[in-house]
Design a protein around this motif. Structure first.
Motif, PDB file in Angstrom:
ATOM      1  N   SER A  83       0.932  -1.191   0.028  1.00  0.00           N
ATOM      2  CA  SER A  83       0.079   0.020   0.076  1.00  0.00           C
ATOM      3  C   SER A  83       0.869   1.330   0.009  1.00  0.00           C
ATOM      4  O   SER A  83       0.458   2.155  -0.749  1.00  0.00           O
ATOM      5  CB  SER A  83      -0.822  -0.055   1.118  1.00  0.00           C
ATOM      6  N   SER A  86       2.388   1.610  -3.272  1.00  0.00           N
ATOM      7  CA  SER A  86       1.825   2.226  -4.371  1.00  0.00           C
ATOM      8  C   SER A  86       1.231   3.547  -4.246  1.00  0.00           C
ATOM      9  O   SER A  86       1.146   4.396  -5.133  1.00  0.00           O
ATOM     10  CB  SER A  86       0.480   1.218  -4.208  1.00  0.00           C
ATOM     11  N   PRO A  90       2.774   5.297  -7.832  1.00  0.00           N
ATOM     12  CA  PRO A  90       1.550   4.794  -8.451  1.00  0.00           C
ATOM     13  C   PRO A  90       1.607   4.267  -9.901  1.00  0.00           C
ATOM     14  O   PRO A  90       0.913   3.269 -10.217  1.00  0.00           O
ATOM     15  CB  PRO A  90       0.567   5.914  -8.526  1.00  0.00           C
ATOM     16  N   ASN A  91       2.670   4.550 -10.611  1.00  0.00           N
ATOM     17  CA  ASN A  91       2.994   3.890 -11.721  1.00  0.00           C
ATOM     18  C   ASN A  91       3.805   2.413 -11.495  1.00  0.00           C
ATOM     19  O   ASN A  91       3.386   1.853 -12.581  1.00  0.00           O
ATOM     20  CB  ASN A  91       4.096   5.074 -12.660  1.00  0.00           C
ATOM     21  N   THR A  94      -0.357  -0.700  -8.469  1.00  0.00           N
ATOM     22  CA  THR A  94      -1.823  -0.270  -7.391  1.00  0.00           C
ATOM     23  C   THR A  94      -2.116  -1.181  -6.625  1.00  0.00           C
ATOM     24  O   THR A  94      -2.051  -2.400  -6.660  1.00  0.00           O
ATOM     25  CB  THR A  94      -3.027  -0.189  -8.867  1.00  0.00           C
TER      26      THR A  94
END
Length: 359
Positions: A83, A86, A90-91, A94
């Motif tokens: 988490s 991510s 984020p790339n 996810t």
């Protein structure tokens, strides 16, 4: 000319619908095959690792709930790490937020209760019987799945499916009989643990399907809250029944032992996803059938690896379970095809009605 053009466009449209139907069905089948293959590889690996931790000559840790609790803790920690990764990158990947939500935890609670019972009975069974007989002991998953699907989800089962279940049931009783006649003998306790585990596996698959929508159909979110609840639930049982075994365990501070525990925890983390993924792309019953078929392959691997000798009737009992499961999967596949065809026909009819109204 206009009529001829109209006929051609309708013909092309019908061909397109048939082609789209075939392509969609192929994609569905490929997704199911991929989910099943992933589940089989992870599950078989995890069974052998847990068996080594609980019953190997080197370790013999008689604390199945502690082993399972640690796997749940590792799963929660890996979810938190994923988490954070991510959120910061984020790339790269996810992953849902692991910020604790009491409402979602309550939503997952019924599933967590079943989950705790399932893996507890599973490891208790594995601690009492060999990996080879483990298949027979847990072969009633399909039977329980049908019973629970009828009473909980209200779905009826066809006569051919019931006949297939009869074959599986026959294989179970023959296997129990042959295990009792073998040199190793029959563990009544281990067999009962296997039966209870079968019931919990069937319930677990149904509850995953029921709880998943409340988690936005996100399997990782479900895995996180399910394991957070399970971590808390296991602690009283460990303190009451296993704490003395853990404290007196000679390899408690051994690096090799904790390395194996961490590997088992990682597989537990992946297992939470692959089970949810298989149920998401199939059905609870298909997942239980897949589990029985996987267990038969597991049996063959165990017998070959341990160089065990089994009677012809013992092997026949496994073949009965596998054959009954295979027949059942064919029946469910035909049902799936019929439902898919009915959906496509219904959508085509609705599109045709819409086109007529537009004209």
């Amino acid at each position: 000319m206009q009529k001829e053009g109209g006929h051609k466009s309708e013909e092309m449209g019908s061909k397109y619908v048939v082609s789209e139907k075939k392509e969609t069905l192929l994609v569905k089948y490929m997704r199911v095959v991929g989910a099943v293959a992933l589940y089989w590889s992870v599950s078989i690996s995890m069974v052998f690792i847990n068996k080594y931790l609980l019953k190997s000559d080197q370790l013999k840790l008689n604390a199945p709930m502690f082993v399972t609790w640690f796997q749940c803790v590792v799963t929660v920690l890996l979810c938190v790490i994923c988490s954070h990764v991510s959120a910061s990158m984020p790339n790269l990947m996810t992953f849902p937020s692991t910020k604790f939500d009491a409402k979602l935890s309550r939503e997952a609670l019924p599933l967590s209760v079943v989950f705790v019972l399932m893996i507890s009975f599973n490891n208790l069974c594995l601690g009492e019987v060999g990996v080879a007989f483990y298949t027979i002991a847990r072969s009633l998953v399909t039977i329980f799945s049908l019973i629970f699907t009828y009473f909980i989800l209200g779905k009826k089962t066809t006569l051919p499916a019931l006949f297939c279940c009869g074959i599986i049931l026959g294989g179970f009783f023959l296997g129990v009989n042959q295990q009792g006649a073998s040199l190793g003998g029959l563990s009544i306790k281990g067999t009962l643990y296997g039966v209870f585990s079968s019931a919990m596996v069937a319930l677990n698959a149904i509850y995953i399907k029921k709880v998943l929508p409340s988690m936005d159909n996100n399997i990782w979110k479900l895995t996180y809250y399910n394991n957070v609840n399970a971590c808390a639930m296991f602690i009283p049982f460990i303190l009451l029944s296993e704490i003395s075994e853990i404290v007196s365990f000679p390899y408690l501070f051994n690096l090799h032992f904790w390395s194996l525990m961490c590997v088992a925890g990682f597989f537990g983390f992946i297992m939470g996803y692959v089970v949810g993924f298989e149920i998401k792309v199939t059905t609870p019953v298909t997942h239980t059938v897949s589990g029985v078929a996987k267990a038969c392959l597991q049996t063959v691997i165990a017998v070959l690896y341990l160089h065990e000798t089994k009677s012809a009737l013992w092997w026949f009992s496994n073949i009965m379970v596998l054959f009954g499961t295979g027949c059942y999967s064919v029946v469910k596949s035909m049902d799936m095809k019929r439902e898919h065809t009915a959906t496509v026909v219904k959508q085509t009819d609705e599109n045709d009605k819409w086109l007529v109204q537009r004209r």
